[in-house]
Design an enzyme around this catalytic site. Structure first.
Site, short mmCIF file in Angstrom:
data_model
loop_
_atom_site.label_atom_id
_atom_site.label_comp_id
_atom_site.label_asym_id
_atom_site.label_seq_id
_atom_site.Cartn_x
_atom_site.Cartn_y
_atom_site.Cartn_z
N LYS A 233 -5.34 -2.45 21.71
CA LYS A 233 -5.97 -2.10 20.43
C LYS A 233 -6.42 -3.36 19.69
O LYS A 233 -7.48 -3.36 19.05
CB LYS A 233 -4.99 -1.29 19.57
CG LYS A 233 -4.71 0.10 20.12
CD LYS A 233 -3.89 0.96 19.19
CE LYS A 233 -2.44 0.61 19.18
NZ LYS A 233 -1.61 1.61 18.43
N ASP B 145 -2.39 13.33 17.09
CA ASP B 145 -1.62 14.32 17.85
C ASP B 145 -2.51 15.49 18.25
O ASP B 145 -3.43 15.87 17.53
CB ASP B 145 -0.47 14.85 17.00
CG ASP B 145 0.52 13.75 16.64
OD1 ASP B 145 0.77 12.88 17.50
OD2 ASP B 145 1.01 13.75 15.50
N HIS C 299 -7.37 7.73 7.30
CA HIS C 299 -6.94 7.77 8.69
C HIS C 299 -8.03 8.46 9.49
O HIS C 299 -8.66 9.40 9.01
CB HIS C 299 -5.64 8.55 8.84
CG HIS C 299 -4.45 7.84 8.27
ND1 HIS C 299 -3.17 8.02 8.77
CD2 HIS C 299 -4.32 6.98 7.24
CE1 HIS C 299 -2.32 7.28 8.09
NE2 HIS C 299 -2.99 6.65 7.14
N HIS D 56 4.14 -0.95 3.55
CA HIS D 56 3.31 0.26 3.43
C HIS D 56 4.24 1.44 3.23
O HIS D 56 5.05 1.76 4.11
CB HIS D 56 2.48 0.44 4.70
CG HIS D 56 1.61 1.66 4.70
ND1 HIS D 56 0.40 1.70 4.04
CD2 HIS D 56 1.75 2.88 5.30
CE1 HIS D 56 -0.16 2.89 4.22
NE2 HIS D 56 0.65 3.63 4.97
N SER E 207 0.83 -1.21 0.00
CA SER E 207 0.00 0.00 0.00
C SER E 207 0.86 1.25 0.00
O SER E 207 2.05 1.21 0.32
CB SER E 207 -0.94 0.00 1.21
OG SER E 207 -0.22 -0.26 2.42
N GLU F 254 0.77 5.56 1.09
CA GLU F 254 0.11 6.57 1.90
C GLU F 254 0.31 7.97 1.32
O GLU F 254 1.39 8.33 0.90
CB GLU F 254 0.67 6.53 3.33
CG GLU F 254 0.00 7.55 4.27
CD GLU F 254 0.44 7.33 5.70
OE1 GLU F 254 0.20 6.20 6.21
OE2 GLU F 254 1.04 8.23 6.29
N PHE G 125 11.31 14.86 10.51
CA PHE G 125 10.23 13.89 10.71
C PHE G 125 10.60 12.89 11.79
O PHE G 125 9.78 12.55 12.65
CB PHE G 125 9.94 13.13 9.41
CG PHE G 125 9.38 13.97 8.30
CD1 PHE G 125 8.63 15.11 8.55
CD2 PHE G 125 9.61 13.61 6.98
CE1 PHE G 125 8.12 15.87 7.52
CE2 PHE G 125 9.09 14.37 5.93
CZ PHE G 125 8.35 15.51 6.21
#
Length: 289
Positions: free
Chosen positions: A161, A105, A73, A262, A12, A14, A212
């Site tokens: 989760k 965030d 997302h 990903h 995938s 993003e 980042f």
């Protein structure tokens, strides 16, 4: 890593929602280029505190209509249950069947975290509201979440989760494959066995990568950092070195049984596509790593 080998591989890309018409036009070209290699899905990020909510929805629906499954997302920080339910209904009505569920965030100046504080609470809410309408992806941190008190706490948070109903996970990017292998081994010992797909960040710009990485807690190994520093402003050498380093890591991950990759594209096609071609993913169902 044994449990990861049983899962079907998926690949995938993003994107982030563009802010301008020019950015939108660029993303269309990037999307068209990457769609040609037949990824399993695209994903689209959601700004801090839902700050890009409307742009995320627009981008997701447009990309999805163009033929490649697209996963939005969804962050719970600063959101209400009603606002999240509204988004879930919009996505389900438009044929979206995958959600990347995140805590998100807190933007500066925001005083309240929202009605749901953690990603496991968001996963629980999605299941309560939408049942099994969505495949729920969650985040994983092989080098551990920068805000986690301890590594043990972070593993327990991830397990919560999964217990709440997550189907699979996508990791924060990393440049040390052993951190991923160790993370998976720890999960297996805890009895947590969902697919955990490595997140891959192509190396294109050293200063941006450093920024980042400092924000998200991803470590740049010293040998990589020093070599990138040595290239200075030589962008071609940075890209070539980065492509080689990341390709080798991906080969190692896939050979060990990682259930796919990903790619964090930063709305650029070529860096991710170069790695993709190096790996021969176009024949992924025939690959025997």
């Amino acid at each position: 890593m044994e449990t990861q080998k049983q899962f079907k591989r998926r690949f995938s890309f993003e994107f982030f929602p563009p802010k301008t018409d020019k950015g939108w036009e660029k993303l269309q070209g990037v999307r068209n280029t990457l769609a040609e290699v037949d990824p399993d899905f695209f994903s689209v990020t959601f700004g801090a505190g839902g700050s890009t909510r409307d742009r995320t929805v627009q981008t997701v629906l447009d990309l999805h209509k163009r033929g490649v499954s697209t996963a939005p997302h969804l962050s719970c920080v600063g959101a209400t249950r009603d606002s999240i339910a509204e988004l879930l209904d919009v996505y389900r009505e438009n044929g979206i069947n995958r959600i990347v569920a995140l805590r998100g965030d807190m933007p500066s100046g925001m005083g309240a975290a929202g009605e749901l504080r953690y990603a496991n609470e968001l996963v629980t809410f999605i299941r309560e509201h939408s049942g099994d309408a969505f495949n729920i992806e969650v985040a994983a941190y092989p080098e551990f979440h920068p805000q986690a008190r301890t590594a043990e706490d972070d593993l327990k948070n991830f397990a919560r989760k999964v217990e709440a109903g997550a189907n699979s996970a996508i990791t924060q990017y990393f440049f040390n494959a052993d951190s991923y292998f160790y993370f998976i081994d720890r999960l297996e010992k805890m009895g947590v066995t969902i697919p955990v797909v490595p997140g891959i960040m192509p190396i294109v710009n050293f200063s941006n990568l450093t920024r980042f990485s400092d924000m998200c807690g991803a470590e740049i190994p010293r040998w990589i950092r020093k070599q990138l520093e040595a290239y200075g402003d030589d962008s071609d050498s940075i890209r070539k070195f980065g492509e080689e380093v990341v390709t080798r890591m991906c080969e190692k991950l896939l050979a060990a049984g990682a259930p796919g990759l990903h790619f964090y594209t930063l709305n650029q096609a070529e860096p991710s596509l170069s790695i993709w071609k190096n790996l021969g993913i176009g024949e992924r169902e025939k690959i025997a790593f």
